[in-house]
Design an enzyme around this catalytic site. Structure first.
Site, PDB file in Angstrom:
ATOM      1  CD  GLU A  81      37.506  41.971  35.060  1.00  0.00           C
ATOM      2  OE1 GLU A  81      36.311  42.246  34.880  1.00  0.00           O
ATOM      3  OE2 GLU A  81      38.019  40.885  34.734  1.00  0.00           O
ATOM      4  CD  GLU A 112      28.829  31.524  53.937  1.00  0.00           C
ATOM      5  OE1 GLU A 112      27.666  31.084  54.036  1.00  0.00           O
ATOM      6  OE2 GLU A 112      29.502  31.431  52.906  1.00  0.00           O
TER       7      GLU A 112
END
Length: 274
Positions: A81, A112
């Site tokens: 953004e 992960e």
């Protein structure tokens, strides 16, 4: 005996399946209201990180986020953004998620748990000592994030973290830890809820404050935003109409010519009399 972390602590509520829809919503909202207060307690820690990021970016450095699952997605979201909001390059704030971009939509099994992969992922961006790395993990125990932070710090980078447990291994590994302890989740262990909300708030604060300090906002306006759709063009026109006291037609004409709110304001900085 393994100590139970705050993010894995049992919910303050039970028999959720027996609650009415209104009760569920009211209780979730009640828990959510505690999040901004938890963030407030970490303002000084966030401030320290913002100042460091600003100083590094002024020297040509970048800001990287790494995370897995919800935490990784939030980092990628914040990074993605920044270009449309502040007009910066996509290479200024970069978000990486364990398992790659495919993990943004579908979980990548065991991604992960690899302690070395984050540093390998970062090498694709020629990461250097001018850059700042922020690891995001609600639990503060995610191997992908901890491994990346440790490797970065060993290589001379500034490291920070956003976590929702106090005294976690991730906080110990990072130079600038931010620990937003929001307490047990409404659904036990569902850190996409309060923990994720806290992470989103902190990320908003970091990137927005950094960009303001770097001069990417004028007054309170996004003068460097990308004019990529009709809504944003209209917003840009309104900015110019307010700042320069001109008509919508003139604002539209100027934006079409200069393609930037900032450029127009710089050229016509002396506001005409109304």
């Amino acid at each position: 005996m393994t100590k139970k972390s705050t993010t894995e602590s049992s919910s303050n509520y039970d028999h959720l399946e027996k609650m009415s829809t209104q009760e569920l919503l009211e209780n979730i909202n009640k828990e959510d209201k505690t999040v901004p207060l938890a963030v407030e307690r970490e303002i000084l820690a966030i401030e320290k990180l913002v100042e460091v990021v600003v100083s590094r970016m002024q020297e040509g450095g970048r800001l990287f986020y790494i995370g897995a699952g919800t935490s990784g997605r939030l980092g990628v979201l914040d990074a993605s953004e920044c270009p449309p909001t502040f007009g910066v390059s996509h290479n200024v704030v970069i978000g990486l998620i364990a398992g790659g971009d495919g993990a943004l939509r579908k979980a990548v099994e065991n991604a992960e748990d690899d302690t070395e992969q984050a540093w390998k992922d970062l090498q694709e961006f020629s990461i250097s000592k001018n850059d700042v790395l922020v690891g995001i993990a609600a639990s503060g125990t995610t191997p992908y994030v901890i491994g990346g932070i440790k490797a970065a710090r060993e290589n001379g980078l500034i490291t920070a973290c956003i976590t929702n447990n106090a005294g976690s291994p991730l906080s110990e590994a990072a130079e600038f830890p931010i620990e937003v302890v929001v307490g047990p989740e409404f659904v036990t262990g569902s850190t996409r809820m309060k923990s994720g909300t806290a992470q989103k708030l902190v990320l908003n604060m970091i990137s927005t404050a950094v960009m303001i300090k770097l001069g990417r906002i004028k007054g309170n306006k996004m003068v460097d935003m990308q004019l990529s759709n009709k809504k944003l063009v209209s917003r840009g026109e309104l900015m110019l109409m307010e700042e320069l006291g001109i008509s919508q037609h003139m604002a539209s004409t100027l934006l079409e010519e200069y393609k930037s709110v900032r450029k127009v304001l710089e050229i016509f900085k002396n506001k005409p009399e109304k």
